[in-house]
Design a protein around this motif. Structure first.
Motif, PDB file in Angstrom:
ATOM      1  N   THR A 127       0.893  -1.097   0.034  1.00  0.00           N
ATOM      2  CA  THR A 127      -0.257   0.149   0.033  1.00  0.00           C
ATOM      3  C   THR A 127       0.954   1.368  -0.038  1.00  0.00           C
ATOM      4  OG1 THR A 127      -0.107   0.439   2.380  1.00  0.00           O
ATOM      5  CG2 THR A 127      -1.664  -1.187   1.470  1.00  0.00           C
ATOM      6  N   PRO A 128       0.339   2.366  -0.156  1.00  0.00           N
ATOM      7  CA  PRO A 128       1.416   3.564  -0.193  1.00  0.00           C
ATOM      8  C   PRO A 128       2.044   3.954   1.097  1.00  0.00           C
ATOM      9  CG  PRO A 128      -0.881   4.289  -1.260  1.00  0.00           C
ATOM     10  CD  PRO A 128      -0.839   2.720  -0.744  1.00  0.00           C
TER      11      PRO A 128
ATOM     12  N   SER B  99       5.623  -2.724 -15.259  1.00  0.00           N
ATOM     13  CA  SER B  99       4.084  -3.018 -15.562  1.00  0.00           C
ATOM     14  C   SER B  99       3.839  -1.517 -15.749  1.00  0.00           C
ATOM     15  CB  SER B  99       3.261  -3.494 -14.339  1.00  0.00           C
ATOM     16  OG  SER B  99       3.410  -2.412 -13.596  1.00  0.00           O
ATOM     17  N   HIS B 100       2.576  -1.416 -16.545  1.00  0.00           N
ATOM     18  CA  HIS B 100       2.007   0.064 -16.752  1.00  0.00           C
ATOM     19  C   HIS B 100       0.611   0.019 -16.918  1.00  0.00           C
ATOM     20  CE1 HIS B 100       0.910  -1.013 -21.213  1.00  0.00           C
ATOM     21  NE2 HIS B 100       1.487  -1.913 -20.825  1.00  0.00           N
ATOM     22  N   ARG B 101      -0.010   1.449 -17.248  1.00  0.00           N
ATOM     23  CA  ARG B 101      -1.361   1.459 -17.833  1.00  0.00           C
ATOM     24  C   ARG B 101      -1.263   2.528 -18.638  1.00  0.00           C
ATOM     25  NH1 ARG B 101      -3.305   1.734 -12.496  1.00  0.00           N
ATOM     26  NH2 ARG B 101      -4.743  -0.098 -12.193  1.00  0.00           N
TER      27      ARG B 101
ATOM     28  N   ILE C 276       3.221   8.843 -15.782  1.00  0.00           N
ATOM     29  CA  ILE C 276       3.690   8.862 -14.073  1.00  0.00           C
ATOM     30  C   ILE C 276       4.603   7.594 -13.988  1.00  0.00           C
ATOM     31  CG2 ILE C 276       2.981   8.937 -11.762  1.00  0.00           C
ATOM     32  CD1 ILE C 276       0.244   9.892 -12.621  1.00  0.00           C
ATOM     33  N   PRO C 277       6.002   8.029 -13.992  1.00  0.00           N
ATOM     34  CA  PRO C 277       6.822   6.731 -13.457  1.00  0.00           C
ATOM     35  C   PRO C 277       6.740   6.887 -11.791  1.00  0.00           C
ATOM     36  CG  PRO C 277       8.098   8.618 -14.781  1.00  0.00           C
ATOM     37  CD  PRO C 277       6.649   9.088 -14.400  1.00  0.00           C
ATOM     38  N   ALA C 278       6.533   5.801 -11.260  1.00  0.00           N
ATOM     39  CA  ALA C 278       6.602   5.733  -9.690  1.00  0.00           C
ATOM     40  C   ALA C 278       6.615   4.172  -9.500  1.00  0.00           C
ATOM     41  CB  ALA C 278       5.311   6.284  -9.436  1.00  0.00           C
ATOM     42  N   ALA C 279       6.908   3.856  -8.097  1.00  0.00           N
ATOM     43  CA  ALA C 279       6.798   2.581  -7.438  1.00  0.00           C
ATOM     44  C   ALA C 279       5.437   2.142  -7.519  1.00  0.00           C
ATOM     45  CB  ALA C 279       7.652   2.596  -6.115  1.00  0.00           C
ATOM     46  N   ILE C 280       5.421   0.786  -7.735  1.00  0.00           N
ATOM     47  CA  ILE C 280       3.967   0.089  -7.676  1.00  0.00           C
ATOM     48  C   ILE C 280       2.888   0.478  -6.628  1.00  0.00           C
ATOM     49  CG2 ILE C 280       4.745  -1.999  -6.904  1.00  0.00           C
ATOM     50  CD1 ILE C 280       2.139  -1.715  -9.895  1.00  0.00           C
TER      51      ILE C 280
ATOM     52  N   HIS D 128       5.252   1.503 -13.764  1.00  0.00           N
ATOM     53  CA  HIS D 128       5.622   1.095 -12.434  1.00  0.00           C
ATOM     54  C   HIS D 128       6.880   0.430 -12.161  1.00  0.00           C
ATOM     55  CE1 HIS D 128       0.944   0.830 -12.723  1.00  0.00           C
ATOM     56  NE2 HIS D 128       1.293   1.611 -12.014  1.00  0.00           N
ATOM     57  N   SER D 129       7.586   0.715 -11.030  1.00  0.00           N
ATOM     58  CA  SER D 129       8.969   0.218 -10.888  1.00  0.00           C
ATOM     59  C   SER D 129       8.697  -0.838  -9.545  1.00  0.00           C
ATOM     60  CB  SER D 129       9.916   1.033 -10.380  1.00  0.00           C
ATOM     61  OG  SER D 129       9.782   1.955  -9.260  1.00  0.00           O
TER      62      SER D 129
END
Ligand code: TRP
Length: 375
Positions: free
Chosen positions: A4-5, A52-54, A213-217, A242-243
Protein backbone atom coordinates in the motif's frame (compact mmCIF):
# COMPACT_ATOMS: atom_id res chain seq x y z
CA UNK A 1 2.69 -9.53 1.11
CA UNK A 2 1.36 -6.06 1.79
CA UNK A 3 1.72 -3.28 -0.78
CA UNK A 4 0.00 0.00 0.00
CA UNK A 5 1.24 3.61 -0.21
CA UNK A 6 2.14 3.41 3.52
CA UNK A 7 3.33 -0.12 3.92
CA UNK A 8 5.36 -2.50 1.79
CA UNK A 9 6.27 -5.78 3.45
CA UNK A 10 6.56 -9.51 2.92
CA UNK A 11 7.92 -11.28 -0.14
CA UNK A 12 6.68 -9.26 -3.09
CA UNK A 13 5.16 -11.24 -5.93
CA UNK A 14 5.09 -8.76 -8.82
CA UNK A 15 3.08 -11.02 -11.14
CA UNK A 16 0.42 -11.23 -8.49
CA UNK A 17 0.46 -7.43 -8.11
CA UNK A 18 -0.12 -7.08 -11.84
CA UNK A 19 -3.24 -9.22 -11.49
CA UNK A 20 -4.49 -7.69 -8.25
CA UNK A 21 -3.97 -4.08 -9.31
CA UNK A 22 -5.28 -4.72 -12.81
CA UNK A 23 -2.22 -3.27 -14.57
CA UNK A 24 -0.47 -4.53 -17.71
CA UNK A 25 2.93 -6.19 -17.88
CA UNK A 26 5.54 -4.45 -20.05
CA UNK A 27 5.61 -6.64 -23.13
CA UNK A 28 8.49 -7.18 -25.53
CA UNK A 29 6.54 -5.33 -28.24
CA UNK A 30 6.16 -2.32 -25.99
CA UNK A 31 9.82 -2.36 -25.04
CA UNK A 32 10.74 -2.48 -28.73
CA UNK A 33 8.55 0.54 -29.39
CA UNK A 34 10.36 2.43 -26.65
CA UNK A 35 13.73 1.33 -27.98
CA UNK A 36 12.80 2.67 -31.41
CA UNK A 37 12.25 6.17 -30.03
CA UNK A 38 14.87 6.20 -27.31
CA UNK A 39 17.61 4.67 -29.45
CA UNK A 40 18.48 2.28 -26.60
CA UNK A 41 16.69 0.33 -23.96
CA UNK A 42 17.46 1.65 -20.50
CA UNK A 43 18.95 -0.81 -18.00
CA UNK A 44 15.84 -0.54 -15.84
CA UNK A 45 13.67 -1.64 -18.76
CA UNK A 46 16.00 -4.42 -19.90
CA UNK A 47 15.99 -5.77 -16.36
CA UNK A 48 12.28 -5.38 -15.74
CA UNK A 49 12.83 -3.01 -12.82
CA UNK A 50 10.07 -1.03 -14.46
CA UNK A 51 7.77 -3.96 -15.09
CA UNK A 52 4.18 -2.86 -15.59
CA UNK A 53 2.11 0.01 -16.88
CA UNK A 54 -1.24 1.49 -17.74
CA UNK A 55 -1.83 3.06 -21.17
CA UNK A 56 1.81 3.25 -22.18
CA UNK A 57 0.70 2.16 -25.67
CA UNK A 58 -1.48 5.22 -25.84
CA UNK A 59 1.38 7.49 -24.70
CA UNK A 60 3.50 6.13 -27.58
CA UNK A 61 0.61 6.35 -30.07
CA UNK A 62 0.22 10.02 -29.22
CA UNK A 63 3.97 10.60 -29.34
CA UNK A 64 4.10 9.08 -32.81
CA UNK A 65 1.34 11.44 -33.89
CA UNK A 66 3.46 14.35 -32.70
CA UNK A 67 1.83 14.89 -29.30
CA UNK A 68 4.53 15.05 -26.71
CA UNK A 69 3.75 13.81 -23.22
CA UNK A 70 4.69 15.26 -19.86
CA UNK A 71 6.10 13.36 -16.90
CA UNK A 72 4.85 13.50 -13.34
CA UNK A 73 6.56 11.98 -10.35
CA UNK A 74 6.97 12.83 -6.70
CA UNK A 75 8.25 12.19 -3.25
CA UNK A 76 6.88 12.40 0.25
CA UNK A 77 9.67 14.25 2.06
CA UNK A 78 9.68 12.54 5.44
CA UNK A 79 13.42 12.12 5.86
CA UNK A 80 16.65 11.71 3.94
CA UNK A 81 16.69 10.20 0.46
CA UNK A 82 18.15 6.71 0.10
CA UNK A 83 19.33 4.86 -3.00
CA UNK A 84 15.99 3.05 -3.26
CA UNK A 85 14.22 6.37 -3.82
CA UNK A 86 16.48 7.36 -6.65
CA UNK A 87 15.87 4.21 -8.72
CA UNK A 88 12.72 5.61 -10.41
CA UNK A 89 14.28 9.09 -10.58
CA UNK A 90 17.20 7.80 -12.63
CA UNK A 91 14.71 6.37 -15.09
CA UNK A 92 12.56 9.51 -15.08
CA UNK A 93 15.63 11.57 -15.96
CA UNK A 94 16.32 9.19 -18.84
CA UNK A 95 12.74 9.62 -20.10
CA UNK A 96 13.03 13.38 -19.85
CA UNK A 97 16.25 13.31 -21.88
CA UNK A 98 15.15 11.01 -24.67
CA UNK A 99 11.60 12.31 -25.07
CA UNK A 100 12.37 15.97 -24.27
CA UNK A 101 9.55 15.79 -21.77
CA UNK A 102 8.47 18.34 -19.21
CA UNK A 103 8.52 17.06 -15.65
CA UNK A 104 6.24 18.01 -12.76
CA UNK A 105 7.86 16.84 -9.54
CA UNK A 106 5.57 16.98 -6.52
CA UNK A 107 6.82 17.06 -2.93
CA UNK A 108 3.94 16.04 -0.72
CA UNK A 109 5.13 17.69 2.47
CA UNK A 110 1.46 18.09 3.46
CA UNK A 111 0.98 14.33 3.15
CA UNK A 112 3.91 13.57 5.42
CA UNK A 113 2.68 16.05 8.00
CA UNK A 114 -0.82 14.58 7.98
CA UNK A 115 0.13 10.91 8.02
CA UNK A 116 2.83 10.94 10.64
CA UNK A 117 2.13 11.42 14.29
CA UNK A 118 5.51 12.85 15.16
CA UNK A 119 6.16 15.24 12.30
CA UNK A 120 5.80 18.96 12.80
CA UNK A 121 5.47 21.42 9.93
CA UNK A 122 9.01 22.73 10.32
CA UNK A 123 10.35 19.20 9.80
CA UNK A 124 8.29 18.93 6.64
CA UNK A 125 9.79 22.15 5.26
CA UNK A 126 13.25 21.03 6.25
CA UNK A 127 13.01 17.68 4.43
CA UNK A 128 11.45 19.32 1.41
CA UNK A 129 14.52 21.49 1.00
CA UNK A 130 16.95 18.64 1.66
CA UNK A 131 15.17 16.33 -0.77
CA UNK A 132 15.05 19.02 -3.45
CA UNK A 133 18.86 18.98 -3.45
CA UNK A 134 18.80 15.24 -4.19
CA UNK A 135 16.28 15.73 -6.96
CA UNK A 136 18.31 18.48 -8.61
CA UNK A 137 21.44 16.32 -8.23
CA UNK A 138 19.79 13.75 -10.51
CA UNK A 139 20.46 16.15 -13.37
CA UNK A 140 16.93 17.07 -14.44
CA UNK A 141 16.76 19.86 -17.01
CA UNK A 142 15.81 23.07 -15.15
CA UNK A 143 14.06 24.45 -18.24
CA UNK A 144 11.79 21.43 -18.41
CA UNK A 145 11.31 20.70 -14.72
CA UNK A 146 9.26 22.27 -11.97
CA UNK A 147 9.41 21.10 -8.36
CA UNK A 148 6.20 21.68 -6.45
CA UNK A 149 6.08 21.68 -2.66
CA UNK A 150 2.43 21.32 -1.72
CA UNK A 151 2.86 23.48 1.36
CA UNK A 152 4.51 26.28 -0.58
CA UNK A 153 2.25 26.18 -3.63
CA UNK A 154 -1.20 25.16 -2.49
CA UNK A 155 -2.78 28.26 -3.99
CA UNK A 156 -1.56 27.09 -7.41
CA UNK A 157 -3.01 23.61 -6.90
CA UNK A 158 -6.15 24.27 -4.95
CA UNK A 159 -8.58 25.01 -7.78
CA UNK A 160 -7.87 21.71 -9.46
CA UNK A 161 -7.73 19.92 -6.11
CA UNK A 162 -11.27 20.91 -5.18
CA UNK A 163 -12.54 20.04 -8.65
CA UNK A 164 -11.00 16.59 -8.20
CA UNK A 165 -12.27 16.31 -4.63
CA UNK A 166 -15.82 16.98 -5.75
CA UNK A 167 -15.70 13.74 -7.73
CA UNK A 168 -14.11 11.61 -5.04
CA UNK A 169 -16.36 10.23 -2.34
CA UNK A 170 -15.49 9.31 1.22
CA UNK A 171 -16.61 5.76 0.57
CA UNK A 172 -14.20 5.47 -2.38
CA UNK A 173 -11.13 6.70 -0.50
CA UNK A 174 -12.14 4.57 2.47
CA UNK A 175 -12.28 1.50 0.28
CA UNK A 176 -9.14 2.29 -1.70
CA UNK A 177 -6.90 3.49 1.14
CA UNK A 178 -8.50 1.87 4.17
CA UNK A 179 -9.30 5.18 5.87
CA UNK A 180 -11.49 4.95 8.97
CA UNK A 181 -14.07 7.20 10.52
CA UNK A 182 -11.33 8.08 13.01
CA UNK A 183 -8.90 9.17 10.23
CA UNK A 184 -8.12 12.86 10.30
CA UNK A 185 -9.98 14.80 7.64
CA UNK A 186 -6.73 16.08 6.09
CA UNK A 187 -5.77 12.65 4.82
CA UNK A 188 -9.24 12.11 3.43
CA UNK A 189 -8.78 15.15 1.19
CA UNK A 190 -5.14 14.43 0.40
CA UNK A 191 -5.65 11.97 -2.50
CA UNK A 192 -7.18 14.85 -4.47
CA UNK A 193 -3.95 16.80 -3.94
CA UNK A 194 -1.78 13.99 -5.28
CA UNK A 195 -4.00 13.84 -8.39
CA UNK A 196 -3.43 17.49 -9.30
CA UNK A 197 -0.01 17.34 -11.01
CA UNK A 198 -1.33 14.66 -13.38
CA UNK A 199 -3.62 17.35 -14.78
CA UNK A 200 -1.20 20.28 -14.70
CA UNK A 201 0.34 19.58 -18.13
CA UNK A 202 -3.11 20.09 -19.69
CA UNK A 203 -4.39 22.72 -17.30
CA UNK A 204 -1.35 24.98 -17.65
CA UNK A 205 -1.08 24.71 -21.44
CA UNK A 206 -4.80 24.87 -22.20
CA UNK A 207 -4.42 21.79 -24.42
CA UNK A 208 -4.88 18.09 -23.85
CA UNK A 209 -1.38 16.88 -22.95
CA UNK A 210 -0.78 13.18 -22.20
CA UNK A 211 0.83 12.59 -18.82
CA UNK A 212 3.01 9.62 -17.88
CA UNK A 213 3.71 8.84 -14.22
CA UNK A 214 6.85 6.84 -13.44
CA UNK A 215 6.52 5.64 -9.83
CA UNK A 216 6.97 2.60 -7.63
CA UNK A 217 3.95 0.29 -7.80
CA UNK A 218 2.77 1.12 -4.26
CA UNK A 219 1.44 4.48 -5.50
CA UNK A 220 -0.98 2.80 -7.86
CA UNK A 221 -4.14 3.32 -5.71
CA UNK A 222 -3.76 7.07 -6.21
CA UNK A 223 -3.65 6.68 -9.97
CA UNK A 224 -6.67 4.41 -10.09
CA UNK A 225 -8.88 7.07 -8.54
CA UNK A 226 -7.17 9.88 -10.49
CA UNK A 227 -7.97 8.07 -13.72
CA UNK A 228 -11.63 7.74 -12.74
CA UNK A 229 -11.92 11.47 -12.19
CA UNK A 230 -9.97 12.61 -15.27
CA UNK A 231 -12.73 12.37 -17.92
CA UNK A 232 -15.19 14.11 -15.59
CA UNK A 233 -12.92 17.14 -15.62
CA UNK A 234 -12.14 16.92 -19.32
CA UNK A 235 -8.54 15.77 -18.83
CA UNK A 236 -6.88 12.72 -20.40
CA UNK A 237 -6.34 9.82 -18.00
CA UNK A 238 -2.74 9.78 -16.83
CA UNK A 239 -0.69 6.74 -17.87
CA UNK A 240 1.69 4.95 -15.53
CA UNK A 241 4.87 2.97 -15.61
CA UNK A 242 5.60 1.11 -12.37
CA UNK A 243 8.85 0.10 -10.72
CA UNK A 244 9.83 -2.55 -8.21
CA UNK A 245 11.28 -1.88 -4.75
CA UNK A 246 14.94 -1.90 -3.89
CA UNK A 247 15.47 -4.25 -0.93
CA UNK A 248 17.07 -3.06 2.30
CA UNK A 249 20.43 -4.28 3.56
CA UNK A 250 18.76 -6.56 6.12
CA UNK A 251 16.97 -9.83 5.54
CA UNK A 252 13.86 -9.22 3.39
CA UNK A 253 11.80 -6.05 3.03
CA UNK A 254 12.25 -2.90 1.01
CA UNK A 255 14.83 -0.26 1.84
CA UNK A 256 13.29 2.03 4.41
CA UNK A 257 14.48 5.27 5.99
CA UNK A 258 12.93 4.13 9.27
CA UNK A 259 15.65 1.46 9.52
CA UNK A 260 18.78 3.56 8.94
CA UNK A 261 21.26 0.70 9.32
CA UNK A 262 19.65 -1.07 6.39
CA UNK A 263 19.45 1.97 4.10
CA UNK A 264 22.18 3.75 2.16
CA UNK A 265 21.37 7.45 2.27
CA UNK A 266 22.60 9.84 -0.39
CA UNK A 267 24.12 11.87 2.44
CA UNK A 268 25.93 8.97 4.11
CA UNK A 269 29.66 9.48 4.32
CA UNK A 270 31.25 6.94 1.95
CA UNK A 271 32.83 5.17 4.94
CA UNK A 272 29.44 4.87 6.63
CA UNK A 273 27.97 3.33 3.50
CA UNK A 274 30.93 0.97 3.36
CA UNK A 275 30.27 -0.20 6.90
CA UNK A 276 26.58 -0.74 6.16
CA UNK A 277 27.39 -2.79 3.07
CA UNK A 278 29.97 -4.89 4.88
CA UNK A 279 27.41 -5.65 7.62
CA UNK A 280 24.61 -6.50 5.19
CA UNK A 281 22.67 -9.72 4.96
CA UNK A 282 23.52 -11.74 1.83
CA UNK A 283 22.37 -14.84 0.00
CA UNK A 284 25.51 -16.61 1.19
CA UNK A 285 26.07 -19.82 3.15
CA UNK A 286 27.01 -20.29 6.76
CA UNK A 287 30.62 -21.25 6.03
CA UNK A 288 33.15 -20.70 3.26
CA UNK A 289 33.41 -24.44 2.73
CA UNK A 290 29.65 -24.75 2.22
CA UNK A 291 29.56 -21.79 -0.12
CA UNK A 292 32.35 -23.17 -2.29
CA UNK A 293 30.53 -26.48 -2.44
CA UNK A 294 26.89 -25.35 -2.83
CA UNK A 295 27.05 -21.79 -4.14
CA UNK A 296 25.01 -18.84 -2.87
CA UNK A 297 21.61 -17.37 -3.76
CA UNK A 298 21.63 -14.00 -5.57
CA UNK A 299 17.84 -13.85 -5.64
CA UNK A 300 17.54 -13.11 -1.93
CA UNK A 301 20.70 -11.00 -1.74
CA UNK A 302 20.51 -7.20 -1.37
CA UNK A 303 24.13 -6.84 -2.51
CA UNK A 304 23.31 -8.48 -5.80
CA UNK A 305 20.15 -6.37 -6.05
CA UNK A 306 22.07 -3.10 -5.81
CA UNK A 307 24.40 -4.16 -8.60
CA UNK A 308 21.37 -5.25 -10.60
CA UNK A 309 19.20 -2.17 -9.96
CA UNK A 310 21.77 0.59 -10.03
CA UNK A 311 25.45 -0.05 -10.25
CA UNK A 312 26.47 -2.79 -12.72
CA UNK A 313 25.04 -1.65 -16.01
CA UNK A 314 26.84 -4.13 -18.24
CA UNK A 315 24.56 -7.12 -18.82
CA UNK A 316 27.45 -9.51 -19.43
CA UNK A 317 29.10 -8.44 -16.23
CA UNK A 318 25.98 -8.92 -14.12
CA UNK A 319 25.37 -12.31 -15.71
CA UNK A 320 28.93 -13.28 -14.80
CA UNK A 321 28.43 -12.07 -11.25
CA UNK A 322 25.31 -14.16 -10.96
CA UNK A 323 27.08 -17.27 -12.20
CA UNK A 324 30.07 -16.74 -9.94
CA UNK A 325 27.74 -16.33 -6.99
CA UNK A 326 25.65 -19.40 -7.71
CA UNK A 327 28.65 -21.58 -8.45
CA UNK A 328 30.34 -20.73 -5.17
CA UNK A 329 33.25 -19.13 -7.02
CA UNK A 330 32.65 -15.77 -5.42
CA UNK A 331 32.47 -15.28 -1.67
CA UNK A 332 30.22 -12.67 -0.10
CA UNK A 333 33.03 -10.64 1.47
CA UNK A 334 34.70 -10.16 -1.92
CA UNK A 335 31.39 -9.39 -3.56
CA UNK A 336 30.61 -6.76 -0.93
CA UNK A 337 34.05 -5.23 -1.52
CA UNK A 338 33.25 -4.93 -5.22
CA UNK A 339 30.01 -3.13 -4.41
CA UNK A 340 31.79 -0.82 -1.96
CA UNK A 341 34.20 0.14 -4.76
CA UNK A 342 31.21 1.33 -6.78
CA UNK A 343 29.11 2.83 -4.01
CA UNK A 344 31.80 5.08 -2.57
CA UNK A 345 32.61 7.03 -5.76
CA UNK A 346 28.91 7.10 -6.59
CA UNK A 347 28.14 8.80 -3.28
CA UNK A 348 31.07 11.20 -3.58
CA UNK A 349 29.87 12.29 -7.00
CA UNK A 350 26.24 12.59 -5.88
CA UNK A 351 27.23 14.60 -2.82
CA UNK A 352 29.26 17.00 -4.95
CA UNK A 353 26.26 17.43 -7.26
CA UNK A 354 24.05 17.91 -4.21
CA UNK A 355 26.35 20.72 -2.99
CA UNK A 356 26.29 22.41 -6.39
CA UNK A 357 22.48 22.08 -6.45
CA UNK A 358 22.27 24.60 -3.60
CA UNK A 359 23.00 27.40 -6.09
CA UNK A 360 20.28 26.25 -8.48
CA UNK A 361 17.26 25.62 -6.29
CA UNK A 362 15.38 28.70 -7.51
CA UNK A 363 15.56 27.51 -11.11
CA UNK A 364 13.32 24.59 -10.19
CA UNK A 365 10.81 25.90 -7.68
CA UNK A 366 7.18 26.44 -8.59
CA UNK A 367 7.00 29.35 -6.15
CA UNK A 368 9.73 31.11 -8.17
CA UNK A 369 8.93 30.15 -11.74
CA UNK A 370 5.21 29.27 -11.71
CA UNK A 371 3.91 26.08 -13.24
CA UNK A 372 4.28 26.86 -16.95
CA UNK A 373 6.90 24.87 -18.79
CA UNK A 374 7.89 25.28 -22.46
CA UNK A 375 6.00 23.32 -25.14
N1 TRP B 1 2.91 9.82 -2.09
C1 TRP B 1 4.26 9.73 -2.54
C2 TRP B 1 5.18 9.28 -1.38
O1 TRP B 1 4.78 9.19 -0.26
C3 TRP B 1 4.77 11.02 -3.10
C4 TRP B 1 4.24 11.33 -4.45
C5 TRP B 1 3.41 12.38 -4.80
C6 TRP B 1 4.52 10.62 -5.65
N2 TRP B 1 3.18 12.36 -6.14
C7 TRP B 1 3.82 11.32 -6.68
C8 TRP B 1 5.31 9.50 -5.96
C9 TRP B 1 3.92 10.87 -8.01
C10 TRP B 1 5.37 9.08 -7.27
C11 TRP B 1 4.68 9.75 -8.29
O2 TRP B 1 6.32 9.02 -1.59
Amino acid sequence: MIVTPWEVSGKIDYDKLIREFGVEPLTIELLERIRKHAGTLHTQLRRKIFFSHRDLNWILDEYEKGHKFALYTGRGPSGPVHIGHIVPWVFTKHLQDVFKANLFFQLTDDEKFLFRQETNIDDSHHWTYENILDIIAMGFDPKRTVIISDLKNMQRLYEIAIKVAKHMTFSTVKAVFGFQDSSNIGIIFFPAVQSVPAFLPSATSGKSVPCLIPAAIDQDPYWRITRDVAPKLGFPKPAQIHSKFLPGLGKGGKMSASMPETAIFTTDAPEVAERKVMNAFTGGRATVEEQRRLGANPDICPIYSYEYFLFMEDDKEIEQLRRNCMSGHLLCGDCKQMLVQRVKPFLRELQARRERAKDHVDEFLAEKKGLNLPE
